[in-house]
Design an enzyme around this catalytic site. Structure first.
Site, short mmCIF file in Angstrom:
data_model
loop_
_atom_site.label_atom_id
_atom_site.label_comp_id
_atom_site.label_asym_id
_atom_site.label_seq_id
_atom_site.Cartn_x
_atom_site.Cartn_y
_atom_site.Cartn_z
N ARG A 61 8.36 30.85 12.54
CA ARG A 61 8.12 31.73 13.15
C ARG A 61 8.34 33.35 12.71
NH1 ARG A 61 4.78 28.36 15.46
NH2 ARG A 61 5.93 26.88 17.23
N LYS B 110 16.21 18.13 17.79
CA LYS B 110 15.25 17.94 18.96
C LYS B 110 14.27 16.89 18.31
CE LYS B 110 12.37 21.88 16.77
NZ LYS B 110 11.77 23.21 16.94
N HIS B 111 13.49 16.10 19.14
CA HIS B 111 13.14 16.05 20.41
C HIS B 111 13.68 14.85 21.03
CE1 HIS B 111 10.19 18.52 18.19
NE2 HIS B 111 10.03 19.32 19.01
N ASP C 128 12.28 29.53 16.70
CA ASP C 128 11.77 28.35 16.33
C ASP C 128 11.47 28.23 14.74
OD1 ASP C 128 11.30 26.02 17.41
OD2 ASP C 128 9.14 26.44 18.40
N ASP D 143 12.27 21.44 26.17
CA ASP D 143 11.02 21.80 25.28
C ASP D 143 10.39 22.96 26.12
OD1 ASP D 143 9.28 22.22 23.01
OD2 ASP D 143 9.00 20.17 22.69
N ARG E 233 7.38 17.82 9.70
CA ARG E 233 8.71 18.60 10.17
C ARG E 233 9.87 17.57 10.17
NH1 ARG E 233 6.57 19.75 16.07
NH2 ARG E 233 8.53 21.02 16.21
N HIS F 70 1.71 19.13 23.28
CA HIS F 70 1.44 20.32 23.78
C HIS F 70 0.08 20.02 24.64
CE1 HIS F 70 3.63 21.37 20.10
NE2 HIS F 70 4.10 22.53 20.93
#
Length: 456
Positions: A175, A266-267, A167, A352, A236, A279
């Site tokens: 990450r 994405k998404h 990611d 996802d 983002r 999340h």
């Protein structure tokens, strides 16, 4: 005519993409959680929308391994598919998290979650199509360690190489920081108004990932951040105007491909107008079909026009696109109806992360992966209970709930992706010395400096 627009109902998308201008706005809000977000049939015949700015190819050369060339064709894919058992085919659908800094590291997490001691044993047992790396799983310590890990994982999968994903969006979702060059995030790149910078940034990131043995990035973000209070997308995204976001996304896809790395938009169908973080909850977006075509779809259409490798679903409900109340990840009208049929995408559809609350509220962990495949997904990312998910999908295939033809369809797409990136027969072996030379190189840092100097 825009070849990837399959219905007159999406003529507006073609207009939007064709009219994309050269500037982009940013709406910086929110932080992503740890698990995000991260992603057969005839070959794609898509092309870029007319008028979409073609990113400049005059960028200074970046260090690193040149882009991979596809060495396997359709007949090779079919030959591999024909030799696979049902268990191996089901395994290809999964991309789990495996724990530890090396493939042979004994981990209590692997033992508790998977019933094996090491990541290599998990690969040998379940034969997944790929693995995703995270710092919190102990996968990311230093350059040589990551190279040894990716090489070790590939060695554990000698029959069909792994997709090894990360990611690495840059900015808020990075990450592999601080190993990699600190490239500005999408909103900063969007603010420059220059799609060629999105391409340069993606090429730098892709080159560094490839040097580490990572061959799939869950980027770029193709969401249009319409809601300034969006708690999960915000900076983002490249901006809040689809006419400006679409050419940035298209350019980023080209940049990843320049580096020989697969990319994921994405998404889908769009996470930009949410006030809930998927999340922790289940966002509901009340966009009509015409609003979706105008606001959400253009960046995804632009990515498809650049032959994007994968598109990741969103754990969002769009009741005017699918009144069932299911999130897009589990919605056949959205994944098959809109993405496959209307936008003409025949690449890999990734879910996802399946450990997120947005997809777990309505169904159990055994039902979710089965329903995702039935809806049109191909790659099941980060199931919270991997053994349960694997057994559920295998049983669904054996019982006919998922047909053999449907299973082969997804496996064929995954194998075609691997073939296109030189991963079908034998995985490249990453070189730790080369990785240390490539990562954070002077040429790559200059790209970051250039983007920052042009940000508004």
């Amino acid at each position: 005519m825009v070849r990837y627009i399959r219905t007159t109902g999406l003529a507006l998308i073609a207009t939007m993409v064709a009219g994309c201008s050269a500037t982009a706005a940013s709406t910086p809000t929110g932080l992503p959680g740890r698990a995000d977000h991260a992603a057969g049939g005839a070959p794609q015949t898509t092309s870029a929308a007319p008028g979409t700015p073609e990113p400049s190819t005059s960028a200074p050369e970046t260090s690193g391994t040149p882009a991979a060339s596809a060495t396997a064709g359709p007949s090779d894919v079919e030959a591999v598919l024909a030799k696979m058992s049902v268990e191996e085919k089901v395994g290809q659908l999964f991309m789990p998290v495996l724990y530890g800094p090396a493939a042979n590291t004994v981990s209590g997490e692997n033992r508790a979650r998977l019933g094996v001691s090491t990541a290599a044993e998990a690969v040998a047992k379940y034969r997944p199509g790929g693995v995703i790396l995270f710092p919190w799983a102990g996968n990311v310590k230093d350059v040589r360690q990551v190279v040894a890990l990716t090489n070790g994982l590939q060695k554990a999968s000698p029959k069909i190489p792994l997709l090894i994903g990360a990611d690495q969006e840059n900015g808020r979702v990075s990450r592999l920081a601080p190993l990699v060059t600190e490239i500005p995030g999408a909103s900063v790149i969007g603010s420059t108004g220059d799609p060629s910078l999105a391409r340069k940034a993606a090429k730098v990131t892709g080159t560094e990932l490839r040097a580490l043995g990572i061959n799939l990035d869950f980027a770029p973000v193709a969401d249009v951040n319409i809601n300034p209070r969006n708690p999960v997308i915000g900076p983002r995204a490249y901006g809040s105007d689809p006419r400006k976001v679409a050419p940035m996304v298209a350019a980023a896809v080209s940049g990843f491909h320049d580096a020989g790395v697969a990319s994921t938009a994405k998404h889908f169908p769009g996470h930009g107008d949410t006030g809930v973080d998927s999340h922790t909850g289940l966002p509901v977006i009340q966009h009509s079909l015409s609003q979706w075509e105008r606001l959400d779809a253009p960046p995804f259409a632009a990515a498809i026009g650049k032959n994007i490798d994968a598109i990741m679903s969103a754990h969002v409900v769009m009741p005017k696109l699918d009144p069932s109340g299911d999130p897009a990840t589990l919605s056949k009208p959205i994944l098959t109806g809109l993405l496959r049929k209307k936008l003409g995408f025949d690449g890999v559809v990734s879910t996802d992360a399946l450990d997120m609350a947005g997809v777990r509220k309505k169904y159990g962990d055994a039902q979710v992966p089965v329903r995702a495949i039935q809806a049109g997904a191909d790659l099941l990312l980060m199931p919270p209970d991997y053994p349960t998910a694997y057994r559920a999908v295998l049983e669904a295939v054996k019982s006919g709930k998922i047909s053999t033809a449907r299973l082969d369809q997804s496996v064929r797409r995954l194998l075609k992706l691997k073939a296109a990136r030189g991963l079908l027969v034998k995985a490249p072996v990453a070189d730790p010395g080369e990785a240390e030379r490539v990562l954070r190189s002077a040429a790559h840092r200059k790209v970051a400096q250039l983007i920052n100097s042009r940000a508004r």
